[in-house]
Design a protein around this motif. Structure first.
Motif, PDB file in Angstrom:
ATOM      1  N   ALA A  58     -30.764 -35.099 -31.790  1.00 39.81           N
ATOM      2  CA  ALA A  58     -32.048 -34.928 -32.461  1.00 39.81           C
ATOM      3  C   ALA A  58     -31.895 -33.784 -33.455  1.00 39.81           C
ATOM      4  O   ALA A  58     -31.037 -32.917 -33.291  1.00 39.81           O
ATOM      5  CB  ALA A  58     -33.139 -34.609 -31.449  1.00 39.81           C
TER       6      ALA A  58
ATOM      7  N   THR B 197     -32.807 -38.756 -24.466  1.00 40.46           N
ATOM      8  CA  THR B 197     -32.701 -40.220 -24.477  1.00 40.46           C
ATOM      9  C   THR B 197     -31.625 -40.728 -25.429  1.00 40.46           C
ATOM     10  O   THR B 197     -31.180 -41.878 -25.303  1.00 40.46           O
ATOM     11  CB  THR B 197     -34.046 -40.858 -24.879  1.00 40.46           C
ATOM     12  OG1 THR B 197     -34.303 -40.606 -26.279  1.00 40.46           O
ATOM     13  CG2 THR B 197     -35.192 -40.278 -24.057  1.00 40.46           C
TER      14      THR B 197
ATOM     15  N   ASP C  98     -39.389 -39.688 -33.285  1.00 43.68           N
ATOM     16  CA  ASP C  98     -39.509 -38.251 -33.053  1.00 43.68           C
ATOM     17  C   ASP C  98     -38.165 -37.537 -33.064  1.00 43.68           C
ATOM     18  O   ASP C  98     -38.115 -36.305 -32.977  1.00 43.68           O
ATOM     19  CB  ASP C  98     -40.190 -37.992 -31.704  1.00 43.68           C
ATOM     20  CG  ASP C  98     -41.676 -38.323 -31.736  1.00 43.68           C
ATOM     21  OD1 ASP C  98     -42.249 -38.321 -32.850  1.00 43.68           O
ATOM     22  OD2 ASP C  98     -42.259 -38.585 -30.666  1.00 43.68           O
ATOM     23  N   ALA C  99     -37.062 -38.283 -33.184  1.00 41.30           N
ATOM     24  CA  ALA C  99     -35.733 -37.660 -33.197  1.00 41.30           C
ATOM     25  C   ALA C  99     -35.493 -36.854 -34.465  1.00 41.30           C
ATOM     26  O   ALA C  99     -34.557 -36.048 -34.534  1.00 41.30           O
ATOM     27  CB  ALA C  99     -34.653 -38.722 -33.044  1.00 41.30           C
TER      28      ALA C  99
ATOM     29  N   PRO D 200     -36.081 -43.342 -31.220  1.00 44.40           N
ATOM     30  CA  PRO D 200     -37.427 -42.766 -31.357  1.00 44.40           C
ATOM     31  C   PRO D 200     -37.599 -42.069 -32.703  1.00 44.40           C
ATOM     32  O   PRO D 200     -36.723 -41.325 -33.142  1.00 44.40           O
ATOM     33  CB  PRO D 200     -37.498 -41.758 -30.197  1.00 44.40           C
ATOM     34  CG  PRO D 200     -36.445 -42.180 -29.233  1.00 44.40           C
ATOM     35  CD  PRO D 200     -35.359 -42.799 -30.047  1.00 44.40           C
TER      36      PRO D 200
ATOM     37  N   THR E 143     -36.886 -35.761 -26.611  1.00 43.90           N
ATOM     38  CA  THR E 143     -36.294 -36.941 -27.239  1.00 43.90           C
ATOM     39  C   THR E 143     -34.774 -36.917 -27.162  1.00 43.90           C
ATOM     40  O   THR E 143     -34.136 -37.958 -26.976  1.00 43.90           O
ATOM     41  CB  THR E 143     -36.739 -37.032 -28.716  1.00 43.90           C
ATOM     42  OG1 THR E 143     -38.168 -37.043 -28.779  1.00 43.90           O
ATOM     43  CG2 THR E 143     -36.184 -38.269 -29.384  1.00 43.90           C
TER      44      THR E 143
END
Length: 412
Positions: free
Chosen positions: A141, A17, A173-174, A171, A14
């Protein structure tokens, strides 16, 4: 694959990105997080109460319970910190320096994210939000590892933030929380150099030393705060008393509260200061050099080294600013130190000779804080000298990248 490695791998992917996210996209995500925290306040407080009940049963100290506690007011303060981040300039892509070489190469250094930040901290659930949001704004992240004492609170907070991100371009998920709070898994996390780019421990001396001992990842050492206030002979009475009282009692359980007051032997208002501290229920540990009554507890060597994080205060007498400086450099933790003085030469010497991240003249050490410095929510207060020092705002969570532009040059 266990929880640790699974979540670390997700974060590494992640993180690649996030540098492409615009400032507007990051700000939109942060505003959604702020709104979601406010909307889910009841659930967060309910989960926090589970931690508070367990903490009281486990015999946590009042200072630790205070750090653990969330209230409507504290959640609102957390939300305001997130909103303040939105107003701050995005550091990513900032051109730091540009120059041109005689061979025509144009070179510039620009700010880029660190990547994946591992945040290891104790008790304080507000750090869960502060750390996550400041990392996101700086394009990173974040892997959060809180303590078992705040697990219910942290799970609730991360779920709220992830759900908010699901409705943004960032995201979800970060942000990841390591729910396994065992020491063995923590030590394994400290060595995930293939996934994590930096570790930031935030807590007591034991936690920080454990991270430094076991980590194979670069560590930014933060804030054990054995902070001092030196009252010089020329200090104004009311100013010195007000600052000492604020620096000790405004919130004793935090790292920028003072733990020792050093008083010049020629300052004539020591008794007044002692009386005020006693009126405010401060337990005093007194240097035997003070010529005062025997009803005070004498300070020991241990007191000079203790970060009380409580309503205890050690008091030391000094015959000069130089003696005060020597004491601070011997026992301080390079966090925040203050001098109250009207003597410009003594202030100058104090600023030159004391080794600490933040130094104050005629002001309380309680201002050592990212929000108070205008950084927005901070991720910690660095007491080391490499990369970042003092309250760590957005720029402290960036690295640099060098961009070289040419027109076909080759090296001969």
């Amino acid at each position: 694959m266990n929880e640790l490695h699974k979540k670390a791998a997700i974060l590494k992917k992640t993180a690649l990105t996030l540098p492409m996210q615009s400032e507007a996209e990051k700000n939109d995500a942060l505003l959604k997080i702020a709104r979601s925290l406010r909307d889910n306040q009841a659930t967060i407080l309910q989960e926090n109460q589970k931690d508070m009940i367990a903490g009281k049963k486990a015999g946590l100290s009042p200072a630790l319970l205070d750090r653990l506690l969330l209230t409507e007011e504290r959640i609102e303060q957390i939300v305001e910190g997130v909103q303040q981040l939105v107003t701050l300039k995005d550091p990513i892509g900032e051109v730091i320096e540009t120059w041109k070489r005689p061979n025509g190469l144009s070179i510039q250094t620009v700010r880029v994210p660190l990547g994946v930040v591992g945040m290891v901290y104790e008790a304080r659930p507000n750090v869960t939000v502060d750390a996550a949001c400041i990392c996101l704004k700086a394009g990173n992240a974040v892997f959060l590892r809180g303590s078992a004492s705040a697990l219910h609170s942290n799970i609730a907070l991360v779920q709220v933030m992830q759900e908010a991100l699901a409705h943004s371009s960032i995201p979800k998920d970060a942000i990841q929380l390591l729910e396994d709070t065992s020491r063995e898994t923590a030590n394994e996390m400290f060595q995930l150099h293939e996934y994590l780019d930096v570790l930031i421990p935030r807590g007591g001396a034991g936690l920080i030393q454990a991270v430094l001992k076991h980590a194979t990842i670069p560590v930014i050492e933060t804030g054990v705060g054995n902070c001092h206030l030196f009252i010089d002979a020329s200090a104004q009475k009311e100013m010195a008393i007000d600052i000492a009282l604020n620096a000790k009692t405004q919130r004793p359980s935090v790292c920028n509260a003072i733990e020792t007051v050093i008083i010049h032997e020629d300052w004539p208002h020591t008794d007044a200061l002692l009386a005020v501290m006693r009126q405010n229920d401060i337990e005093l540990r007194i240097d035997e050099r003070f010529k005062i009554g025997s009803d005070y507890q004498k300070a020991t060597e241990k007191d000079w080294r203790t970060e009380y994080l409580d309503t205890c205060l050690a008091m030391k007498q000094a015959k000069s600013v130089q003696e005060a400086i020597e004491h601070i450099n011997e026992y301080g933790t390079k966090h925040s130190e203050a001098i109250i003085s009207e003597d410009d030469n003594n202030v100058k010497l104090f600023f030159q000779a004391v080794d600490a991240a933040v130094l104050y003249h005629n002001a309380s050490t309680r201002f050592t804080d990212g929000e108070q410095f205008g950084y927005g929510a901070e991720i910690g207060i660095s007491t080391q000298k490499l990369h970042a020092r003092g309250p760590m705002g957005l720029r402290a969570l960036t690295a640099v990248k060098t961009i070289v532009e040419g027109q076909g040059q080759i090296r001969k």
